[in-house]
Each structure stands twice: as structure tokens, then as C-alpha cells.
Design a protein around this motif. Structure first.
Motif, PDB file in Angstrom:
ATOM      1  N   ASN A  60       0.872  -1.164   0.000  1.00 35.67           N
ATOM      2  CA  ASN A  60       0.000   0.000   0.000  1.00 35.67           C
ATOM      3  C   ASN A  60       0.917   1.224   0.000  1.00 35.67           C
ATOM      4  OD1 ASN A  60      -1.587   2.198   0.738  1.00 35.67           O
ATOM      5  ND2 ASN A  60      -2.816   1.026   2.188  1.00 35.67           N
ATOM      6  N   PRO A  61       0.860   2.075  -1.007  1.00 28.40           N
ATOM      7  CA  PRO A  61       1.772   3.219  -1.081  1.00 28.40           C
ATOM      8  C   PRO A  61       1.658   4.180   0.102  1.00 28.40           C
ATOM      9  CG  PRO A  61       0.401   3.072  -3.066  1.00 28.40           C
ATOM     10  CD  PRO A  61      -0.047   2.004  -2.137  1.00 28.40           C
ATOM     11  N   SER A  62       0.523   4.175   0.797  1.00 21.14           N
ATOM     12  CA  SER A  62       0.378   5.085   1.937  1.00 21.14           C
ATOM     13  C   SER A  62       0.990   4.528   3.222  1.00 21.14           C
ATOM     14  CB  SER A  62      -1.095   5.421   2.165  1.00 21.14           C
ATOM     15  OG  SER A  62      -1.798   4.285   2.587  1.00 21.14           O
ATOM     16  N   VAL A  63       1.394   3.260   3.220  1.00 21.80           N
ATOM     17  CA  VAL A  63       2.013   2.648   4.402  1.00 21.80           C
ATOM     18  C   VAL A  63       3.516   2.834   4.304  1.00 21.80           C
ATOM     19  CG1 VAL A  63       2.448   0.477   5.620  1.00 21.80           C
ATOM     20  CG2 VAL A  63       0.165   0.981   4.735  1.00 21.80           C
ATOM     21  N   ARG A  64       4.043   3.550   5.285  1.00 18.14           N
ATOM     22  CA  ARG A  64       5.489   3.790   5.320  1.00 18.14           C
ATOM     23  C   ARG A  64       6.024   3.422   6.700  1.00 18.14           C
ATOM     24  NH1 ARG A  64       3.828   8.473   2.256  1.00 18.14           N
ATOM     25  NH2 ARG A  64       4.501   8.172   0.113  1.00 18.14           N
ATOM     26  N   LEU A  65       6.596   2.253   6.779  1.00 15.54           N
ATOM     27  CA  LEU A  65       7.202   1.774   8.013  1.00 15.54           C
ATOM     28  C   LEU A  65       8.683   1.532   7.769  1.00 15.54           C
ATOM     29  CD1 LEU A  65       4.622  -0.880   9.218  1.00 15.54           C
ATOM     30  CD2 LEU A  65       5.337   1.127  10.496  1.00 15.54           C
ATOM     31  N   PRO A  66       9.516   1.749   8.789  1.00 12.19           N
ATOM     32  CA  PRO A  66      10.925   1.421   8.608  1.00 12.19           C
ATOM     33  C   PRO A  66      11.110  -0.092   8.528  1.00 12.19           C
ATOM     34  CG  PRO A  66      10.520   2.087  10.877  1.00 12.19           C
ATOM     35  CD  PRO A  66       9.235   2.296  10.115  1.00 12.19           C
ATOM     36  N   VAL A  67      12.102  -0.512   7.766  1.00 13.41           N
ATOM     37  CA  VAL A  67      12.467  -1.924   7.720  1.00 13.41           C
ATOM     38  C   VAL A  67      13.191  -2.228   9.024  1.00 13.41           C
ATOM     39  CG1 VAL A  67      13.857  -3.659   6.531  1.00 13.41           C
ATOM     40  CG2 VAL A  67      12.606  -1.938   5.216  1.00 13.41           C
ATOM     41  N   ALA A  68      12.863  -3.339   9.629  1.00 14.54           N
ATOM     42  CA  ALA A  68      13.474  -3.724  10.900  1.00 14.54           C
ATOM     43  C   ALA A  68      14.973  -3.905  10.735  1.00 14.54           C
ATOM     44  CB  ALA A  68      12.853  -5.009  11.416  1.00 14.54           C
ATOM     45  N   PRO A  69      15.748  -3.432  11.713  1.00 13.96           N
ATOM     46  CA  PRO A  69      17.184  -3.671  11.666  1.00 13.96           C
ATOM     47  C   PRO A  69      17.486  -5.171  11.742  1.00 13.96           C
ATOM     48  CG  PRO A  69      16.609  -2.207  13.501  1.00 13.96           C
ATOM     49  CD  PRO A  69      15.338  -2.666  12.864  1.00 13.96           C
ATOM     50  N   VAL A  70      18.653  -5.536  11.308  1.00 14.40           N
ATOM     51  CA  VAL A  70      19.070  -6.941  11.304  1.00 14.40           C
ATOM     52  C   VAL A  70      18.930  -7.558  12.691  1.00 14.40           C
ATOM     53  CG1 VAL A  70      21.041  -8.480  10.956  1.00 14.40           C
ATOM     54  CG2 VAL A  70      20.598  -6.649   9.333  1.00 14.40           C
ATOM     55  N   SER A  71      19.247  -6.816  13.734  1.00 16.06           N
ATOM     56  CA  SER A  71      19.171  -7.371  15.098  1.00 16.06           C
ATOM     57  C   SER A  71      17.748  -7.795  15.447  1.00 16.06           C
ATOM     58  CB  SER A  71      19.679  -6.359  16.121  1.00 16.06           C
ATOM     59  OG  SER A  71      18.905  -5.174  16.064  1.00 16.06           O
ATOM     60  N   ILE A  72      16.749  -7.030  15.043  1.00 17.99           N
ATOM     61  CA  ILE A  72      15.355  -7.384  15.319  1.00 17.99           C
ATOM     62  C   ILE A  72      14.942  -8.588  14.480  1.00 17.99           C
ATOM     63  CG2 ILE A  72      12.955  -6.615  15.065  1.00 17.99           C
ATOM     64  CD1 ILE A  72      13.851  -3.838  15.891  1.00 17.99           C
ATOM     65  N   ARG A  73      15.376  -8.632  13.225  1.00 18.47           N
ATOM     66  CA  ARG A  73      15.024  -9.768  12.367  1.00 18.47           C
ATOM     67  C   ARG A  73      15.673 -11.050  12.869  1.00 18.47           C
ATOM     68  NH1 ARG A  73      16.518  -7.887   6.759  1.00 18.47           N
ATOM     69  NH2 ARG A  73      17.554  -6.182   7.803  1.00 18.47           N
ATOM     70  N   ARG A  74      16.893 -10.960  13.355  1.00 18.44           N
ATOM     71  CA  ARG A  74      17.557 -12.148  13.926  1.00 18.44           C
ATOM     72  C   ARG A  74      16.817 -12.637  15.162  1.00 18.44           C
ATOM     73  NH1 ARG A  74      23.450 -10.011  13.254  1.00 18.44           N
ATOM     74  NH2 ARG A  74      23.924 -10.831  11.192  1.00 18.44           N
ATOM     75  N   GLU A  75      16.397 -11.705  16.011  1.00 18.42           N
ATOM     76  CA  GLU A  75      15.667 -12.069  17.230  1.00 18.42           C
ATOM     77  C   GLU A  75      14.369 -12.792  16.880  1.00 18.42           C
ATOM     78  OE1 GLU A  75      14.793 -12.462  21.237  1.00 18.42           O
ATOM     79  OE2 GLU A  75      16.665 -11.779  20.355  1.00 18.42           O
ATOM     80  N   ALA A  76      13.696 -12.361  15.832  1.00 15.91           N
ATOM     81  CA  ALA A  76      12.440 -12.999  15.414  1.00 15.91           C
ATOM     82  C   ALA A  76      12.673 -14.419  14.913  1.00 15.91           C
ATOM     83  CB  ALA A  76      11.769 -12.171  14.324  1.00 15.91           C
ATOM     84  N   MET A  77      13.851 -14.715  14.424  1.00 17.30           N
ATOM     85  CA  MET A  77      14.165 -16.038  13.905  1.00 17.30           C
ATOM     86  C   MET A  77      14.636 -17.003  15.000  1.00 17.30           C
ATOM     87  SD  MET A  77      13.387 -15.787  10.788  1.00 17.30           S
ATOM     88  CE  MET A  77      14.076 -17.259  10.100  1.00 17.30           C
ATOM     89  N   ARG A  78      14.971 -16.463  16.172  1.00 14.15           N
ATOM     90  CA  ARG A  78      15.436 -17.312  17.277  1.00 14.15           C
ATOM     91  C   ARG A  78      14.342 -18.231  17.759  1.00 14.15           C
ATOM     92  NH1 ARG A  78      18.063 -15.317  22.565  1.00 14.15           N
ATOM     93  NH2 ARG A  78      15.865 -15.144  22.927  1.00 14.15           N
TER      94      ARG A  78
END
Length: 92
Positions: A60-78
Motif C-alpha cells: 500500500n503506497p500510503s504505508v510507510r514503516l521502517p524496515v526492521a534492523p538486522v538485530s530485530i530480524r535475527r531475534e524474530a528467527m530465534r
């Protein structure tokens, strides 16, 4: 449908969402109740979408969220710290 594992900070019993209301597309306010009848605590909570973990296939072009930093993405994969074996690891 998703389930959240919410735990009462007083008795460690399960919390359930009694009602919730959207404040914004990224923010929801919820009212929680402890499932332990002896405790009966109630709470107010807020659930906020803060980052994009992976891009949408239908952006959706109106949705602008930052991409999660690598540290947050790694934590989600734990894996969670519990005694349950991963199905694939159990047969290794």
C-alpha cells in the motif's frame, strides 16, 4: 487468526483480550482480563506495529514503516527457550 500468549503479571495466569479498538492503522488499544478467577486483574494494553520485517506482496503506497534492523530480524528467527524439540530436530 492469531493468538497472543499474554500472561498476568500478578498470578502468571492467562490473559484474554475482552475488547479492543483501533486508534490508528498501526495502533490498537486492548482491554485484558486475567483468566484466573481468584486473581481477576484487568489491564489496558496497546499493540503497535513498529517495523516491517519483510516486504508485502501487495504494498500500500500510503504505508510507510521502517524496515526492521538486522538485530530485530535475527531475534524474530530465534527459537523460543522451551523444552519442546523442533519436529525436524527430533528425527536428526
Amino acid at each position: 487468526m492469531s493468538t497472543y500468549k499474554l500472561v498476568c503479571p500478578h498470578c502468571q495466569g492467562p490473559l484474554r483480550i475482552r475488547t479492543s479498538a483501533g486508534q490508528h492503522v498501526f495502533l490498537r488499544t486492548a482491554y485484558l482480563q486475567c483468566g484466573n478467577e481468584s486473581c481477576g486483574a484487568t489491564f489496558r494494553a496497546q499493540f503497535e506495529i513498529t517495523h516491517e520485517m519483510s516486504p508485502s506482496g501487495m504494498p500500500n503506497p500510503s504505508v510507510r514503516l521502517p524496515v526492521a534492523p538486522v538485530s530485530i530480524r535475527r531475534e524474530a528467527m530465534r527459537k523460543p527457550d522451551d523444552a519442546q524439540l523442533d519436529l525436524l530436530e527430533a528425527h536428526a
